[in-house]
Scaffold this active site. Structure first.
Site, PDB file in Angstrom:
ATOM      1  N   GLY A  43       0.787  -1.225   0.000  1.00  0.00           N
ATOM      2  CA  GLY A  43       0.000   0.000   0.000  1.00  0.00           C
ATOM      3  C   GLY A  43       0.816   1.270   0.000  1.00  0.00           C
ATOM      4  N   ASP A  63       8.878  -3.578   8.439  1.00  0.00           N
ATOM      5  CA  ASP A  63       7.537  -4.057   8.728  1.00  0.00           C
ATOM      6  C   ASP A  63       7.667  -5.159   9.758  1.00  0.00           C
ATOM      7  OD1 ASP A  63       4.633  -4.682   8.391  1.00  0.00           O
ATOM      8  OD2 ASP A  63       4.876  -3.455   6.597  1.00  0.00           O
ATOM      9  N   ASP A  89       9.054  -4.076  15.075  1.00  0.00           N
ATOM     10  CA  ASP A  89       7.835  -3.536  15.674  1.00  0.00           C
ATOM     11  C   ASP A  89       8.167  -2.134  16.151  1.00  0.00           C
ATOM     12  OD1 ASP A  89       5.680  -2.788  17.211  1.00  0.00           O
ATOM     13  OD2 ASP A  89       5.588  -4.641  18.379  1.00  0.00           O
ATOM     14  N   VAL A  90       7.574  -1.111  15.534  1.00  0.00           N
ATOM     15  CA  VAL A  90       7.953   0.268  15.852  1.00  0.00           C
ATOM     16  C   VAL A  90       7.593   0.661  17.283  1.00  0.00           C
ATOM     17  CG1 VAL A  90       7.880   1.064  13.470  1.00  0.00           C
ATOM     18  CG2 VAL A  90       5.799   1.181  14.881  1.00  0.00           C
ATOM     19  N   ASN A 116       5.254   5.632   8.612  1.00  0.00           N
ATOM     20  CA  ASN A 116       4.025   5.245   7.918  1.00  0.00           C
ATOM     21  C   ASN A 116       3.257   4.135   8.630  1.00  0.00           C
ATOM     22  OD1 ASN A 116       2.197   4.809   5.437  1.00  0.00           O
ATOM     23  ND2 ASN A 116       3.218   2.826   5.678  1.00  0.00           N
ATOM     24  N   TYR A 181      -7.691   5.510  16.325  1.00  0.00           N
ATOM     25  CA  TYR A 181      -7.013   6.018  15.135  1.00  0.00           C
ATOM     26  C   TYR A 181      -7.000   7.545  15.110  1.00  0.00           C
ATOM     27  CZ  TYR A 181      -5.604   6.264  10.239  1.00  0.00           C
ATOM     28  OH  TYR A 181      -4.921   6.526   9.075  1.00  0.00           O
ATOM     29  N   THR A 220      -6.747   1.219   1.056  1.00  0.00           N
ATOM     30  CA  THR A 220      -5.753   0.262   1.535  1.00  0.00           C
ATOM     31  C   THR A 220      -6.423  -0.899   2.261  1.00  0.00           C
ATOM     32  OG1 THR A 220      -5.547   1.431   3.637  1.00  0.00           O
ATOM     33  CG2 THR A 220      -4.083   2.121   1.848  1.00  0.00           C
TER      34      THR A 220
END
Length: 312
Positions: A43, A63, A89-90, A116, A181, A220
């Site tokens: 995406g 990712d 894993d951010v 992102n 979100y 997405t």
């Protein structure tokens, strides 16, 4: 939700890459830079990595799974740049630090960071578990703050760098069933404004330039899959509303090329602001930084009843 509640544009919006941000215009503008892109498996994140590669940057793509990054890796490598693939894993601070250290050993000093990676659980707060709600805050807000905290000292030491936080129009409006979100994206937009102010305090502005960017209406896996069955059974499917589906008309390349433009430094006068990639950057730049700041445009804010503000 009625999209018209939030106003309509009288200027035409861009729904594809245009001349100022096209691949041909930006060719070579990010050469010799190392760009990190989180959530790059598919995406929008994949498109951002590919656009940065087309502009000459070597890219580190992150990712949760390295295997999921292979398609993006191949498309970036076709542009003749170096590509590193990293499972990360951010929201894991130590993991981010170790990953960034590895990137710099393998690819060189990081010069661009694009935050992102994000998740969405579309459900009312009353139908959410708290851990499910909070995980969105962890990934969408804590994650970018971890990556920024990791990279900023390196930028300071080297005298410059670019950070692009992928935000959302959802962070500026009230959208039911997306509390985790919208809250995390609003926080990310505010953090962008504030961090640029801190760069000014430390005399690192404009060498370190930071942006919050809405990626447009991209259909997405995250935004297009809709709610889980228990939510659908109670509230129906918002995707059945024509006005909702009409919002998704933008290719991910529009955001990708906008990121390449911002990374190049050509949009530095827009640093610290919240941008919508569908709005022509040339029009914003023509308005001028001083005017944008004076009129508090492209800034997350609130309007009070006329006559009420702060104490004199």
């Amino acid at each position: 939700m009625d999209p018209l509640e939030f106003g309509t544009s009288t200027l035409p919006l861009q729904h594809a890459p245009y001349d100022a941000i096209s691949a041909s215009t930006l060719a070579g503008t990010n050469k010799c830079k190392v760009a990190v892109v989180t959530g790059a498996a598919r995406g929008i994140g994949s498109a951002i990595a590919i656009s940065l590669a087309k502009s000459g940057a070597d890219v580190a793509i992150l990712d949760l799974s390295a295997d999921a990054l292979q398609e993006t890796k191949g498309k970036c490598e076709r542009e003749g740049v170096k590509v590193g693939v990293y499972a990360c894993d951010v929201a894991d601070e130590q993991g981010v630090i170790e990953t960034f250290d590895k990137i710099e050993r393998e690819l060189g000093p990081i010069g661009v960071l694009v935050n992102n990676a994000g998740i969405l659980d579309q459900r009312p707060y009353l139908m959410s578990t708290f851990p499910g709600f909070w995980r969105q805050i962890e990934v969408n807000f804590k994650g970018p703050l971890i990556t920024i905290h990791t990279v900023l000292p390196r930028f300071r030491e080297r005298g410059g760098g670019c950070i692009i936080n992928i935000a959302s129009r959802s962070g500026t409006v009230d959208v039911p069933m997306t509390l985790g979100y919208v809250t995390s994206k609003a926080a990310l937009i505010r953090a962008t404004h504030t961090l640029q102010k801190e760069m000014e305090l430390d005399k690192l502005d404009p060498a370190i330039h930071i942006y919050a960017l809405h990626p447009g209406g991209v259909f997405t896996d995250m935004g297009g899959t809709g709610a889980k069955q228990d939510v659908l059974d109670k509230y129906g499917d918002v995707r059945d509303e024509k006005s909702f589906m009409a919002l998704f008309k933008d290719p991910p390349e529009l955001c990708g090329q906008t990121c390449a433009f911002l990374a190049s430094g050509r949009g530095k006068d827009l640093r610290g602001l919240y941008l919508d990639c569908r709005q022509d950057v040339t029009k914003l730049l023509e308005k001028g930084r001083d005017a944008l700041l004076k009129e508090r445009l492209n800034t997350l804010t609130v309007n009070f009843l006329e006559g009420y503000a702060n104490e004199p």
